[in-house]
Scaffold this motif. Sequence first.
Motif, PDB file in Angstrom:
ATOM      1  N   PHE A 163      11.430  -5.839   4.877  1.00 34.67           N
ATOM      2  CA  PHE A 163      11.213  -6.205   6.280  1.00 34.67           C
ATOM      3  C   PHE A 163      12.028  -7.430   6.678  1.00 34.67           C
ATOM      4  O   PHE A 163      11.643  -8.176   7.555  1.00 34.67           O
ATOM      5  CB  PHE A 163       9.715  -6.460   6.534  1.00 34.67           C
ATOM      6  N   GLY A 164      13.112  -7.667   5.968  1.00 35.54           N
ATOM      7  CA  GLY A 164      13.872  -8.900   6.170  1.00 35.54           C
ATOM      8  C   GLY A 164      14.618  -8.921   7.481  1.00 35.54           C
ATOM      9  O   GLY A 164      15.026  -7.888   8.006  1.00 35.54           O
ATOM     10  N   SER A 165      14.767 -10.119   8.023  1.00 39.53           N
ATOM     11  CA  SER A 165      15.507 -10.246   9.273  1.00 39.53           C
ATOM     12  C   SER A 165      16.806 -11.012   9.048  1.00 39.53           C
ATOM     13  O   SER A 165      17.569 -11.233   9.974  1.00 39.53           O
ATOM     14  CB  SER A 165      14.644 -10.958  10.315  1.00 39.53           C
ATOM     15  N   MET A 166      17.026 -11.493   7.822  1.00 36.87           N
ATOM     16  CA  MET A 166      18.240 -12.283   7.598  1.00 36.87           C
ATOM     17  C   MET A 166      19.167 -11.619   6.582  1.00 36.87           C
ATOM     18  O   MET A 166      18.714 -11.006   5.663  1.00 36.87           O
ATOM     19  CB  MET A 166      17.868 -13.669   7.075  1.00 36.87           C
ATOM     20  N   PHE A 178      25.623  -5.065  -7.405  1.00 28.83           N
ATOM     21  CA  PHE A 178      25.213  -6.443  -7.085  1.00 28.83           C
ATOM     22  C   PHE A 178      26.044  -7.087  -5.988  1.00 28.83           C
ATOM     23  O   PHE A 178      25.534  -7.872  -5.198  1.00 28.83           O
ATOM     24  CB  PHE A 178      25.295  -7.336  -8.334  1.00 28.83           C
ATOM     25  N   PHE A 179      27.331  -6.814  -5.987  1.00 30.21           N
ATOM     26  CA  PHE A 179      28.186  -7.569  -5.068  1.00 30.21           C
ATOM     27  C   PHE A 179      28.022  -7.149  -3.615  1.00 30.21           C
ATOM     28  O   PHE A 179      28.646  -7.700  -2.726  1.00 30.21           O
ATOM     29  CB  PHE A 179      29.652  -7.505  -5.515  1.00 30.21           C
ATOM     30  N   ARG A 180      27.164  -6.161  -3.394  1.00 32.63           N
ATOM     31  CA  ARG A 180      26.858  -5.859  -1.993  1.00 32.63           C
ATOM     32  C   ARG A 180      25.815  -6.821  -1.454  1.00 32.63           C
ATOM     33  O   ARG A 180      25.616  -6.934  -0.256  1.00 32.63           O
ATOM     34  CB  ARG A 180      26.336  -4.430  -1.874  1.00 32.63           C
ATOM     35  N   LEU A 181      25.111  -7.494  -2.380  1.00 35.80           N
ATOM     36  CA  LEU A 181      24.048  -8.400  -1.957  1.00 35.80           C
ATOM     37  C   LEU A 181      24.626  -9.758  -1.602  1.00 35.80           C
ATOM     38  O   LEU A 181      25.655 -10.160  -2.102  1.00 35.80           O
ATOM     39  CB  LEU A 181      23.029  -8.575  -3.084  1.00 35.80           C
ATOM     40  N   ARG A 182      23.889 -10.456  -0.743  1.00 36.49           N
ATOM     41  CA  ARG A 182      24.384 -11.772  -0.339  1.00 36.49           C
ATOM     42  C   ARG A 182      23.323 -12.842  -0.515  1.00 36.49           C
ATOM     43  O   ARG A 182      22.128 -12.550  -0.499  1.00 36.49           O
ATOM     44  CB  ARG A 182      24.784 -11.734   1.124  1.00 36.49           C
ATOM     45  N   GLY A 183      23.780 -14.076  -0.610  1.00 32.22           N
ATOM     46  CA  GLY A 183      22.887 -15.234  -0.587  1.00 32.22           C
ATOM     47  C   GLY A 183      21.775 -15.157  -1.615  1.00 32.22           C
ATOM     48  O   GLY A 183      21.995 -14.823  -2.776  1.00 32.22           O
ATOM     49  N   HIS A 184      20.563 -15.457  -1.134  1.00 30.30           N
ATOM     50  CA  HIS A 184      19.409 -15.496  -2.035  1.00 30.30           C
ATOM     51  C   HIS A 184      19.173 -14.168  -2.734  1.00 30.30           C
ATOM     52  O   HIS A 184      18.734 -14.132  -3.872  1.00 30.30           O
ATOM     53  CB  HIS A 184      18.134 -15.857  -1.261  1.00 30.30           C
TER      54      HIS A 184
END
Lengths: 277, 327
Positions: free
Chosen positions: A274-277, B110-116
């Motif tokens: 449900f993330g918005s960021m 994995f590299f499709r994910l960003r940030g946290h």
Amino acid sequence: MGLLYGLIAVGLALIFGLMDVTNFAHGEFLMIAMYLSFFLFAFFAIDPLLSAPLVAAALFVFGAVIYLLIVRFAMRAKANAGMVQIFTTFGLAIVMRGLAQYFFTPDYRSIPHSWLGGKTISVSGIFLPEPQLVGALVSIAAFAALYFFIHRTDFGRALEATREDPGAVALVGIDKNRVFAFGWGLGAALVGLAGAIMAVFFYIYPDVGASFALIAYVTVALGGFGSVFGAFAGGIIVGLVEAVTALVLPPSLKSVGIYAVYLLVVFIRPRGLFGSM
Amino acid sequence: MDKNFAARRRRDLIIAAVLAGLAALAPLFVKDVYVQNILILTLMYAALSQSWNILSGYCGQISLGHALYFGIGAYTTELLFTKFGVLPWFGMLGGGVIAAVIAMGLGYPFFRLRGHYFVIATIVIAEIGLLLFQNWEWAGAAMGITIPIRGDSWLKFQFLRTKLPYFYFALALCCLAWFVTWWLEDSKWGFWWRAVKDNPEAAESLGVVVFNSKMGAAAVSAFLVAIGGAFYAQFLAYIDPESVMGFQFSLLMALPAVLGGIGTLWGPVLGAAILIPMTELTRSYIGGSGRGVDLIVYGALIVAISLALPRGLVSLFSRAKPKGATR
């Protein structure tokens, strides 16, 4: 159990998700809360259930002070702010663990007799342990309150606006530090509540937080950053997955299921459920 | 190529050669085994951190799961050695290759994910690895593997009476990691990585294949870390999952680079040179009480340094010089 994970995670969801500040000391907040509730029990014979509001209040102050003394400066860093936050809060976690070892010694402690401890209740033939049940009820109430708070009050809007654009909110007269200090206090108070309940049925020792912290991060991310409901749903999913994995695989592998589900979810939806960021 | 940059790179190489030469002479003066031990660990962490820095510092993909590759290096070497009698040198290379392949395999999703989301995924995958190894009977499960003693030999990379060979190997590994970083910094890969870190969309639009460049960084980084893991296993002569794959290793690899200066050539070395002796000294001089004072001091220092110098300790040296030669 899922709802308790949820309760630990909501506090983190507020700090990590809504304010976008990495807090690696969340597990240590939990540890402090558990100790507080232990000492209130040991010295003043206050049952953890009664002392829970006290613990939450103490943690509120603690969280706000930590923000004002330390985290505020970590957020001001211009270069690689993410890493500064990670390692400032990580250093803080180490200090807190060290302090706990120094003052409380590394001994395992537990609260032997409490109103809830060890009792079970029978609901149409299914026996449920009372502490977990109360934990579940408290956590549902906490979620509902937080959800209302974030989405229906001025403060909730101020919090979200401050994350989006601190400069603009300053123009309309919102003090960023006051809002965030309050947010940190609230996040810490929620984990304080979780700690007070968990103190009834978990051993208390300086490193206890670490084992729950990772699950809390996963729960928040699974639900998606920026969403209170997401953290709630994440908590329930994590609890269910853990229970199911424990049936299929040896108990020592029960966390693998949680981690695998997290990976699966973010591969399909990189922003969490449900993330918005 | 701008002249300043070329001059700086030449100067870096000379400084590195001088430092490595001085370090190689250190054992002539340091006879104390305890101090030698600290030096070996310092060099090892400098090498690990330098490798971590390639993916997380230069390419900007913060990984807190490098303990996985460290553990894979250690386990590949020791399993091959104890079960099949394969010499550690081959095991070391094998471990490096396996780690690099796994890093690329994982990089694909994995590299499709960003940030946290990315950071947590890296922590989680290392945790899964840890749990699997803890439950893998054939690989010793939670008990780990004790490396059989076959006497001093370079062939088996095992030395009981002296720590010097370990010292020189750690030094060589540290130099290798530094040199690889130095060399990559000026290659097209280095430029791609910095572009990917600063602004992936812009980099993509200028024809950098963002995905491939992340994969390259992950492979190099994992390979070097696995070599470090293999070294550590031989050095300790005993491994168990928690001691080579625990989360603390991921943090210990990242910490020198972050404190020294993330994404810089000298940051990891400088960070390790200060952090590791500090860790060991606080542990042995004030940690003896078992009451956690060492943790308090150690944690407080980390907080202080990361707050005071967000760019790392290298920023103390570069303030006087013209900024941004590399950007």
